[in-house]
Enzyme design. Structure first.
Site, mmCIF file in Angstrom:
data_model
loop_
_atom_site.group_PDB
_atom_site.id
_atom_site.type_symbol
_atom_site.label_atom_id
_atom_site.label_comp_id
_atom_site.label_asym_id
_atom_site.label_seq_id
_atom_site.Cartn_x
_atom_site.Cartn_y
_atom_site.Cartn_z
ATOM 1 N N LYS A 25 8.143 0.760 5.545
ATOM 2 C CA LYS A 25 7.023 1.579 5.075
ATOM 3 C C LYS A 25 5.708 1.014 5.555
ATOM 4 C CE LYS A 25 4.391 0.031 2.584
ATOM 5 N NZ LYS A 25 3.488 -0.731 1.722
ATOM 6 N N THR A 26 4.792 1.782 5.978
ATOM 7 C CA THR A 26 3.362 1.467 6.089
ATOM 8 C C THR A 26 2.688 2.522 6.958
ATOM 9 O OG1 THR A 26 1.602 -0.040 6.738
ATOM 10 C CG2 THR A 26 3.621 -0.282 7.987
ATOM 11 N N ASP A 31 4.985 -7.624 5.404
ATOM 12 C CA ASP A 31 4.986 -8.716 4.438
ATOM 13 C C ASP A 31 6.065 -8.509 3.361
ATOM 14 O OD1 ASP A 31 2.938 -10.218 5.597
ATOM 15 O OD2 ASP A 31 1.378 -9.077 4.589
ATOM 16 N N ARG A 73 1.307 -5.761 -4.965
ATOM 17 C CA ARG A 73 1.349 -6.662 -3.808
ATOM 18 C C ARG A 73 1.769 -8.082 -4.172
ATOM 19 N NH1 ARG A 73 -0.570 -4.512 0.871
ATOM 20 N NH2 ARG A 73 -2.090 -2.826 0.749
ATOM 21 N N ASP A 105 0.173 2.010 8.489
ATOM 22 C CA ASP A 105 -0.428 1.288 9.622
ATOM 23 C C ASP A 105 0.387 1.410 10.910
ATOM 24 O OD1 ASP A 105 -2.137 0.561 7.640
ATOM 25 O OD2 ASP A 105 -1.868 -1.598 7.845
ATOM 26 N N GLY A 136 0.815 -1.215 0.000
ATOM 27 C CA GLY A 136 0.000 0.000 0.000
ATOM 28 C C GLY A 136 0.846 1.263 0.000
HETATM 29 P P1 FBP Z 1 0.671 -1.952 3.659
HETATM 30 O O1 FBP Z 1 0.601 -2.869 4.854
HETATM 31 O O2 FBP Z 1 1.104 -2.616 2.431
HETATM 32 O O3 FBP Z 1 1.470 -0.723 3.960
HETATM 33 O O4 FBP Z 1 -0.807 -1.415 3.352
HETATM 34 C C1 FBP Z 1 -1.572 -0.868 4.339
HETATM 35 C C2 FBP Z 1 -2.988 -0.563 3.901
HETATM 36 O O5 FBP Z 1 -3.124 0.809 3.572
HETATM 37 C C3 FBP Z 1 -3.959 -0.966 5.002
HETATM 38 O O6 FBP Z 1 -4.111 0.068 5.938
HETATM 39 C C4 FBP Z 1 -5.201 -1.303 4.224
HETATM 40 O O7 FBP Z 1 -6.018 -2.221 4.893
HETATM 41 C C5 FBP Z 1 -4.650 -1.908 2.968
HETATM 42 O O8 FBP Z 1 -3.388 -1.320 2.772
HETATM 43 C C6 FBP Z 1 -5.525 -1.661 1.776
HETATM 44 O O9 FBP Z 1 -5.032 -2.384 0.705
HETATM 45 P P2 FBP Z 1 -5.226 -2.005 -0.815
HETATM 46 O O10 FBP Z 1 -4.257 -0.917 -1.103
HETATM 47 O O11 FBP Z 1 -4.841 -3.242 -1.529
HETATM 48 O O12 FBP Z 1 -6.636 -1.575 -1.006
#
Ligand code: FBP
Length: 550
Positions: free
Chosen positions: A198-199, A172, A141, A201, A77
Site C-alpha cells: 500500500k502507498t 516501512d 504509524r 506514493d 498513511g
Molecule cells: P505511507 O508511506 O505510509 O503510505 O504514507 C504516505 C504519505 O501519504 C506521504 O505521501 C506523506 O508525506 C505522508 O504520508 C503524510 O503523513 P501523515 O499521514 O502522517 O500526515
C-alpha cells in the site's frame, strides 16, 4: 447513515478477480530469492525467512483448508482501496473455509500491541466495500521493533486463536511485517505474517510488485484538480500556480500527474539529485520558462513540485541527514522552549557547510525541517511548504531581472498542496479490483501456510481476468539503510528511474509543454461506469513501463 447516490451505486460493484483465483489453486514455486543488496547482512538478520522462493497461484482443483483465524492491520498513511483489501481477504477466507474468522486490530500496529481489536463480520465488511479511507479499523504509524511489542502480539493472538496477521502498509510497514514474521518463525509462535503493498506514493514497487495500491486513484484525483486549475489559468491568464504534490520521497505521483495533465513545468526530484542541482538551479529553471512565456505574452502557467524535493537537493539532503542524527532521541533539544533557542542550538551543532545552508533558508522553512520525525525517523515533508519557498525565490529573481530590463512580464503566484484530498478518495475501478485481488491472494497465502511473503498481483495492464496472483518473500526487497543514526534492514524504496519509460516520455515532451503553444490536458473526474477505455485504464506510468500505452 445517509449515503450519496454514488456511494449507493458503488456498494454493489463486484470487483474483478484474476481467473486463476476464481476456483481452487495450485501453488507453484519460482526460483529461490536473495535481497536486492547487502545479502550477507540481511541473510544473517533473517535466517528463517531469507531466500524463500517466489510463489504463483494457478487455477487448480478445489482443496479443503484447515480453519484459520486472521488479524488484519492497516498501517501508515491512508490509500484508496484499503477497505477492498479487507473485503477480498474476508471473502477469500470465508470461501476457503466458512469457519475462518477475521479480526481487525484497531488504529494501526499499536492495536496489536495494546490488544485493541474487533471481529470483522459480513455486516461490517459490506458497509465498507469499494469505499475510500481506512476508517473500518483505523490506521497508525507505530513502529513494531521491540521484542516486548512482538510478545504482546503473541499474547493477543493466542487469546483470539489468531494464526496469521496481514499488515497492509508501505515500505516501512512491510519492513515491520518482515521483522515480525522472522521473530514469530524463530520463536515457533505459530503466527504467520503476510504483507500487502500500500502507498499512494508509488515507491513500493520492484520486478515482482508492479505498483502499490492507492497510487492510481490518488493520481487521478490530483490530475483532475490540476486540470481544473489549468482551465482556470487558461481562462483568466493571470496566475502561475505552484502545486506541490504528496509523495514523501519519490516523485512518482508528480510525474504521473504531469503525464496526465501536461503542465508547463514539472520538477522531478530524482533528476535534481542526479544533476547535483542547488535550490537556486531549480529556481533558475523555473524562471527561464516564465521569462520565455512572458516574451510570448503569457503570464500564467502551472508548475508541479514533488513533496520530497527538498530532500533531493544534495546540500539539503546532507543538512537533513545531519538533523536526523542530531535530533534522534535528543532530550536537550526537546527541552528547549522557544523556536529561537532551538535555532541557535541547531546552528551550534551543524557542520559548517550545513550550517550555512540552514542559515540561508527562510526561518519558517528551517523550523519546519526540525519538527518531530515520524516514528520511522523520516522528516515529515508534508509539513514543509516548498511551494511557498519557491514562489518567494522566483519572485525575488524576477523582480531583480525586471529592474535590469531582462524580464518584461507580470508575476502573480498562487500556492497549492494536494495530498490529503486524494488519499481517501473512492477507489478507481483499477484500485478497487487490484486491492480486492491482493486481499484474496493473501487468504490463499495464509491457508497455504506461508509467512514472510507480500501478496502480489501482476500483469496489471492486461484485463483483470489475466492478472497473475502469488507471493514475494519480503526479504527479497530489503537492504541496509541508516535510520535514527544506526544501520537497519529496510525495504528499498523505488525512486523514479531516469532511464525508465515514464521519465523518458516526460523528458521528450517537457519543452513542448513549457511553450505557450502547448495545450493542457483536462483529465476530469474518475469515471466508474461506461466504456472500459474510460473507466478501467491503469496509470500512464504503469502503461509506459509495460509498453502498453495506446
Ligand atoms: P505511507 O508511506 O505510509 O503510505 O504514507 C504516505 C504519505 O501519504 C506521504 O505521501 C506523506 O508525506 C505522508 O504520508 C503524510 O503523513 P501523515 O499521514 O502522517 O500526515
Amino acid at each position: 447513515m445517509k449515503k450519496s447516490a454514488l456511494q449507493i451505486a458503488r456498494a454493489s460493484y463486484q470487483p474483478k478477480l484474476p481467473a486463476s483465483l476464481k476456483g481452487g489453486v495450485v501453488l507453484t514455486e519460482g526460483a529461490k530469492t536473495q535481497s536486492v543488496a547487502d545479502q550477507d547482512d540481511i541473510k544473517e538478520l533473517f535466517p528463517n525467512t531469507y531466500g524463500m522462493p517466489t510463489i504463483k497461484f494457478e487455477a487448480g482443483a478445489k482443496k479443503s483448508y484447515p480453519k484459520v483465524n486472521v488479524g488484519v492491520i492497516l498501517s501508515g498513511g491512508q490509500a484508496p482501496g484499503g477497505h477492498n483489501v479487507i473485503a477480498g481477504l474476508f471473502d477469500g477466507l470465508k470461501k476457503l473455509n466458512p469457519e475462518n474468522k477475521l479480526y481487525g486490530f484497531l488504529g494501526g500496529p499499536s492495536g496489536l500491541v495494546d490488544h485493541k481489536y474487533m471481529e470483522l463480520t459480513a455486516d461490517i465488511v459490506d458497509e465498507y466495500r469499494n469505499t475510500g479511507g481506512f476508517d473500518i479499523i483505523g490506521s497508525g504509524r507505530t513502529k513494531l521493533e521491540e521484542t516486548a511489542q512482538f510478545d504482546k502480539g503473541i499474547e493477543i493472538c493466542k487469546k483470539l486463536g489468531v494464526n496469521a496477521i496481514v499488515i497492509i502498509g508501505g515500505d516501512d510497514s512491510n519492513t515491520n511485517a518482515c521483522v515480525l514474521a522472522e521473530y514469530y518463525a524463530q520463536k515457533k509462535a505459530g503466527i504467520q505474517v503476510i504483507g500487502c503493498p500500500k502507498t499512494i506514493d508509488g515507491d513500493l514497487k520492484n520486478e515482482m510488485i508492479e505498483t502499490s495500491f492507492g497510487f492510481d486513484t490518488a493520481c487521478k484525483v490530483y490530475s483532475e484538480l490540476i486540470g481544473n486549475i489549468q482551465r482556470d489559468a487558461n481562462s483568466s491568464k493571470k496566475y502561475y500556480h505552484f502545486i506541490r504534490l504528496m509523495g514523501r520521497s519519490a516523485s512518482h505521483i508528480t510525474l504521473e500527474c504531469a503525464l496526465q495533465s501536461q503542465p508547463n513545468i514539472c520538477i522531478v526530484s530524482e533528476e535534481v539529485e542526479a544533476k547535483n542541482m542547488t535550490l537556486m538551479d531549480v529556481v533558475d529553471d523555473i524562471v527561464k520558462v516564465i521569462v520565455d512565456r512572458a516574451k510570448a505574452g503569457a503570464n500564467f502557467g502551472t508548475i508541479l513540485i514533488p513533496e520530497g524535493l527538498i530532500e533531493f537537493i544534495p546540500a539539503m539532503k546532507k543538512l537533513i541527514a545531519e538533523l536526523n542524527d542530531l535530533l534522534a532521541h535528543n532530550d536537550e533539544f526537546n527541552s528547549l522552549h522557544t523556536d529561537d533557542e532551538k535555532r541557535q542550538y541547531v546552528k551550534g551543532k551543524l557542520a559548517p557547510d550545513s550550517r550555512e545552508v540552514y542559515r540561508s533558508l527562510p526561518k519558517g522553512i528551517a523550523r519546519q525541517l526540525t519538527l518531530d520525525r515520524d516514528p520511522h525517523g523520516n522528516v515529515q515533508v508534508s509539513l514543509v511548504e516548498t511551494e511557498k519557498l519557491l514562489i518567494e525565490m522566483v519572485a525575488k529573481l524576477l523582480a531583480a531581472m525586471k529592474a535590469e530590463g531582462t524580464y518584461v512580464g507580470k508575476f502573480a503566484a498562487i500556492n497549492h498542496f494536494f495530498g490529503y484530498e486524494g488519499r481517501c478518495a473512492i477507489p478507481s475501478n483499477f484500485d478497487a479490483d487490484y486491492c480486492y485481488a491482493l486481499g484474496y491472494t493473501a487468504s490463499f497465502l495464509i491457508s497455504e501456510g506461508k509467512t514472510g511473503y507480500m501478496s502480489s498481483v501482476r500483469n496489471l495492464t492486461a484485463p483483470a481476468s489475466e492478472w497473475v496472483a502469488g507471493g514475494v518473500p519480503i526479504t527479497m526487497m530489503m537492504n541496509m539503510e541508516r535510520r535514527h543514526g544506526v544501520m537497519k534492514p529496510v525495504i528499498q524504496k523505488a525512486l523514479v528511474r531516469l532511464d525508465g519509460e515514464p521519465f523518458k516520455y516526460f523528458e521528450a515532451h517537457r519543452d513542448e509543454w513549457a511553450d505557450v503553444t502547448s495545450t493542457y490536458i483536462y483529465p476530469g473526474p474518475i469515471q466508474y461506469f461506461g466504456p472500459a477505455e474510460v473507466c478501467d485504464q491503469p496509470s500512464i506510468t504503469l502503461q509506459l513501463e509495460q509498453h502498453k500505452l495506446r
